[in-house]
Design a protein around this motif. Structure first.
Motif, PDB file in Angstrom:
ATOM      1  N   PRO A 406       1.774   6.181   0.055  1.00 36.55           N
ATOM      2  CA  PRO A 406       1.743   7.439  -0.707  1.00 36.55           C
ATOM      3  C   PRO A 406       3.050   7.722  -1.442  1.00 36.55           C
ATOM      4  O   PRO A 406       3.044   8.252  -2.553  1.00 36.55           O
ATOM      5  CB  PRO A 406       1.462   8.491   0.373  1.00 36.55           C
ATOM      6  N   ALA A 407       4.169   7.363  -0.835  1.00 37.75           N
ATOM      7  CA  ALA A 407       5.463   7.666  -1.447  1.00 37.75           C
ATOM      8  C   ALA A 407       5.859   6.655  -2.509  1.00 37.75           C
ATOM      9  O   ALA A 407       6.538   7.003  -3.479  1.00 37.75           O
ATOM     10  CB  ALA A 407       6.545   7.725  -0.366  1.00 37.75           C
ATOM     11  N   ASP A 408       5.431   5.391  -2.329  1.00 39.78           N
ATOM     12  CA  ASP A 408       5.931   4.314  -3.186  1.00 39.78           C
ATOM     13  C   ASP A 408       4.993   3.913  -4.322  1.00 39.78           C
ATOM     14  O   ASP A 408       5.452   3.412  -5.353  1.00 39.78           O
ATOM     15  CB  ASP A 408       6.217   3.071  -2.339  1.00 39.78           C
ATOM     16  N   TYR A 409       3.671   4.080  -4.118  1.00 44.00           N
ATOM     17  CA  TYR A 409       2.724   3.507  -5.066  1.00 44.00           C
ATOM     18  C   TYR A 409       1.694   4.536  -5.553  1.00 44.00           C
ATOM     19  O   TYR A 409       1.307   5.445  -4.817  1.00 44.00           O
ATOM     20  CB  TYR A 409       1.962   2.326  -4.435  1.00 44.00           C
ATOM     21  N   GLY A 410       1.231   4.341  -6.780  1.00 46.55           N
ATOM     22  CA  GLY A 410       0.085   5.091  -7.285  1.00 46.55           C
ATOM     23  C   GLY A 410       0.388   6.550  -7.566  1.00 46.55           C
ATOM     24  O   GLY A 410       1.462   6.920  -8.045  1.00 46.55           O
ATOM     25  N   GLY A 412       0.279   9.024  -5.227  1.00 42.55           N
ATOM     26  CA  GLY A 412       0.686   9.761  -4.040  1.00 42.55           C
ATOM     27  C   GLY A 412      -0.420  10.022  -3.044  1.00 42.55           C
ATOM     28  O   GLY A 412      -0.173  10.617  -2.000  1.00 42.55           O
ATOM     29  N   THR A 413      -1.642   9.556  -3.341  1.00 39.64           N
ATOM     30  CA  THR A 413      -2.762   9.790  -2.418  1.00 39.64           C
ATOM     31  C   THR A 413      -3.273   8.502  -1.779  1.00 39.64           C
ATOM     32  O   THR A 413      -4.088   8.561  -0.860  1.00 39.64           O
ATOM     33  CB  THR A 413      -3.928  10.477  -3.137  1.00 39.64           C
ATOM     34  N   VAL A 414      -2.825   7.352  -2.261  1.00 39.95           N
ATOM     35  CA  VAL A 414      -3.307   6.074  -1.726  1.00 39.95           C
ATOM     36  C   VAL A 414      -2.520   5.717  -0.468  1.00 39.95           C
ATOM     37  O   VAL A 414      -1.286   5.665  -0.480  1.00 39.95           O
ATOM     38  CB  VAL A 414      -3.176   4.944  -2.772  1.00 39.95           C
ATOM     39  N   ALA A 415      -3.247   5.439   0.622  1.00 45.66           N
ATOM     40  CA  ALA A 415      -2.617   5.144   1.904  1.00 45.66           C
ATOM     41  C   ALA A 415      -2.770   3.696   2.330  1.00 45.66           C
ATOM     42  O   ALA A 415      -2.073   3.241   3.234  1.00 45.66           O
ATOM     43  CB  ALA A 415      -3.205   6.050   2.993  1.00 45.66           C
ATOM     44  N   ASP A 416      -3.683   2.966   1.696  1.00 45.61           N
ATOM     45  CA  ASP A 416      -3.905   1.572   2.113  1.00 45.61           C
ATOM     46  C   ASP A 416      -4.562   0.803   0.984  1.00 45.61           C
ATOM     47  O   ASP A 416      -5.134   1.384   0.048  1.00 45.61           O
ATOM     48  CB  ASP A 416      -4.805   1.514   3.358  1.00 45.61           C
ATOM     49  N   CYS A 417      -4.457  -0.518   1.087  1.00 48.47           N
ATOM     50  CA  CYS A 417      -5.113  -1.424   0.139  1.00 48.47           C
ATOM     51  C   CYS A 417      -5.913  -2.436   0.926  1.00 48.47           C
ATOM     52  O   CYS A 417      -5.352  -3.214   1.706  1.00 48.47           O
ATOM     53  CB  CYS A 417      -4.069  -2.134  -0.725  1.00 48.47           C
ATOM     54  N   LEU A 418      -7.213  -2.427   0.763  1.00 46.24           N
ATOM     55  CA  LEU A 418      -8.092  -3.424   1.377  1.00 46.24           C
ATOM     56  C   LEU A 418      -8.320  -4.512   0.332  1.00 46.24           C
ATOM     57  O   LEU A 418      -9.030  -4.303  -0.646  1.00 46.24           O
ATOM     58  CB  LEU A 418      -9.413  -2.792   1.799  1.00 46.24           C
ATOM     59  N   SER A 419      -7.677  -5.647   0.529  1.00 49.66           N
ATOM     60  CA  SER A 419      -7.752  -6.743  -0.432  1.00 49.66           C
ATOM     61  C   SER A 419      -8.840  -7.722   0.008  1.00 49.66           C
ATOM     62  O   SER A 419      -8.817  -8.219   1.140  1.00 49.66           O
ATOM     63  CB  SER A 419      -6.407  -7.463  -0.524  1.00 49.66           C
ATOM     64  N   VAL A 420      -9.785  -7.980  -0.882  1.00 46.41           N
ATOM     65  CA  VAL A 420     -10.975  -8.768  -0.555  1.00 46.41           C
ATOM     66  C   VAL A 420     -11.061  -9.978  -1.490  1.00 46.41           C
ATOM     67  O   VAL A 420     -10.864  -9.849  -2.701  1.00 46.41           O
ATOM     68  CB  VAL A 420     -12.254  -7.926  -0.702  1.00 46.41           C
ATOM     69  N   ASP A 421     -11.364 -11.142  -0.931  1.00 38.46           N
ATOM     70  CA  ASP A 421     -11.637 -12.336  -1.731  1.00 38.46           C
ATOM     71  C   ASP A 421     -13.135 -12.587  -1.756  1.00 38.46           C
ATOM     72  O   ASP A 421     -13.791 -12.606  -0.699  1.00 38.46           O
ATOM     73  CB  ASP A 421     -10.931 -13.561  -1.149  1.00 38.46           C
TER      74      ASP A 421
END
Length: 587
Positions: A406-410, A412-421
């Motif tokens: 939230p502090a570093d990216y986007g 301010g509301t994004v808390a996680d990234c689910l990366s899918v292949d």
């Protein structure tokens, strides 16, 4: 590290020493000449950056020409228009990183890339997930497997001990019927004790599906030990994948689990987006060595004159064609792009180049889902073994301890990234009944989300909620989805039976042309970052040999093989020459 901004880091990385692990080999390229020899590296992915690294540390003047972005398929990328309030853009990627302990050459390079506060360079940015999860749909129990790292090297291993240990793992971890676990363990033992001649001929022509007799086994056996292994290890179809390739990697992974011959734990990932943790520091270090980069320059052709490359025809950022010259040329592009630059004269000069037309590529592409809540499903990789599109995934925030989403990216509301292949693009999905290629980009995202929920929300607990989905990002290399002509600009080399023998050597018959890329024949025999790195080392060694340099040669470390089994492999060579099957091959 968490308190260092990207700008501060880039300004200081080149000046950070980091100890003996980062010491460069003694420069010795131009000791025979007053002016350093020049090298044009054509391609700026892992292979190209590795070649530039090894050459620059040996005193060569290197220019890298890259059509798109440095790091190639290994890079991370900014999601356009995703940042507000001075934050960084959300991190997207072609696919999540996986740097297993069986790798040796790539980790060696990573240790030699300075990073502030890291004695071991960017290698210290690797972290080891604690487990992996095989998620099953239809309400069936998921399979959670811990990934221990042995503290002690095991005692000598006999074939019977290997068979029993492997059977116990399969029976315990996957709850397979005992007779199937025993059978697979025995098939694995057949491969372990097979000589190189049998591997290169018989097993190279045998699909993994046939080798493990998957057609006669249970559904779980097929999905985990046939389909699951080929998807996770070689990213190709079990019905097509060469047993030589799959078995070679499975052998290395098995001994990695036992603590044998490994650089580190079985599973390792980066502790931040790839460019922040690895690619940007690498480029900064290479610039400090004098490497020049031409990004946005596309190689179109190689001009041959008097049996040598006289120049590379490139198209610069403005679309103007020009010819660049150097003493030596390393073609470090993916095979589907490299072979377009080999005209008829170049191909005639070295027939192994024409053989590369028989190498095959396929789609394996990443999509990231950005969530407003943390999703600690598993502390490691997730394999959705029943998903029609062969999905694998990882929730990244828990592995990026120095990053506060939230502090570093986007915004301010994004808390996680689910990366899918997504590994299967030609099979109908569960939501629209269409293949991934037939879907639009939005339909692909919705279909992948639906398949994730089908595997994770099927046991009475809602693991993945629609309400937490903030946005998604699909690799822009994929285009034309939902039209009759979908394209993927960044495909992956696959390993169907017989293709090993079409892979070229790093040295060509053209005296100043060398090949690097994950399609080049290397000990790991797999389209990986390790393969790309190893091939670049081979290419540099071939170049050093050609120009008579006294510089230290690059080390190319092969995959580990158990010395205890060497007598059995020698015995199998005799049986192979006599036309007999492997001694453990009982059908």
């Amino acid at each position: 590290m968490s308190g260092t901004t990207r700008r501060e880091f880039l300004g200081t990385a080149a000046a950070v020493g980091g100890g003996s692990a980062l010491a460069a080999p003694e420069a010795a390229s131009a000791e025979n000449a007053s002016t350093p020899q020049t090298v044009a590296v054509l391609g700026g992915g892992v292979a190209g950056l590795t070649a530039a690294h090894e050459l620059a540390e040996r005193g060569f003047r290197v220019t890298v020409y890259e059509r798109k972005a440095l790091g190639g398929k290994a890079r991370s990328m900014d999601v356009p228009d995703s940042a507000t309030g001075g934050r960084r853009p959300l991190p997207g990627e072609h696919g999540f990183r996986f740097i297993p302990g069986i790798y040796h050459n790539l980790p060696d390079t990573m240790r030699r890339i300075p990073f502030p506060g890291n004695p071991g360079g960017v290698h210290d940015n690797l972290v080891a997930p604690k487990e992996m999860l095989f998620a099953r749909s239809g309400g069936r129990e998921d399979i959670r497997i811990p990934l221990p790292w042995p503290d002690n090297t095991p005692a000598e291993l006999t074939p019977d001990e290997i068979r029993r240990a492997f059977t116990a793992v399969l029976d315990t971890a996957f709850n397979l019927p005992l007779h199937e676990a025993l059978y697979f363990a025995n098939r694995f033992l057949v491969f372990l004790t097979s000589c190189d001649q049998r591997r290169d001929t018989v097993w190279e022509r045998t699909p993994w599906w046939d080798f493990v007799r998957a057609g006669r086994m249970s559904y779980d056996y097929q999905r985990v030990l046939a389909v699951g292994i080929t998807r996770n290890i070689v990213a190709t179809k079990a019905e097509e994948a060469s047993t030589r390739t799959v078995g070679t990697l499975l052998e290395a992974f098995a001994f990695n689990l036992l603590g044998r011959g490994a650089d580190g734990p079985l599973d390792r990932i980066l502790n931040a987006p790839t460019n922040e943790a690895w690619i940007d520091p690498w480029v900064t270090y290479l610039r400090s060595l004098g490497v020049e980069f031409r990004v946005g320059w596309t190689v179109r052709d190689l001009a041959l004159d008097a049996d040598a490359i006289a120049g590379a025809v490139v198209e610069d950022r403005s679309g103007v064609r020009r010819t660049v010259t150097a003493d030596h040329y390393i073609s470090a592009m993916p095979v589907e792009h490299a072979r377009r630059t080999w005209n008829s004269a170049v191909r005639a000069a070295d027939p192994q180049l024409a053989a590369c037309d028989r190498l095959e590529t396929d789609w394996m592409t990443g999509i990231q889902f950005y969530l407003t809540e943390r999703m600690p499903i598993v502390h490691g990789h997730l394999d959705l073994i029943d998903s029609p599109w062969s999905l694998t995934a990882i929730a990244q925030a828990q592995h990026w301890p120095g990053r506060d989403f939230p502090a570093d990216y986007g915004d301010g509301t994004v808390a996680d990234c689910l990366s899918v292949d997504v590994s299967e693009w030609d099979r109908p999905g569960i939501l629209y009944g269409k293949t991934a290629k037939q879907c639009t980009r939005t339909e692909v995202a919705r279909e992948v989300w639906a398949q994730l929920k089908a595997s994770l929300n099927d046991s009475g607990r809602t693991v993945l909620k629609d309400s937490v989905l903030h946005s998604w990002f699909l690799d822009p290399a994929v285009d034309g989805l939902g039209t009759p002509h979908p394209v993927n600009d960044e495909q992956l080399l696959i390993h169907p039976v017989g293709t090993f023998h079409h892979r070229p050597r790093s040295a060509t018959k053209i005296p100043n042309l060398f090949l690097a890329g994950d399609y080049v024949a290397v000990p790991i025999d797999l389209a990986t970052m390790e393969g790309a790195n190893s091939s670049a080392r081979q290419a540099v060694n071939a170049l050093l040999d050609r120009c008579g340099s006294t510089a230290q040669r690059c080390t190319v470390t092969p995959l580990y093989r158990s010395p205890e089994l060497e007598p059995l492999r020698r015995h199998d060579r005799t049986r192979y020459l006599l036309g007999l099957p492997n001694a453990f091959d009982i059908g």
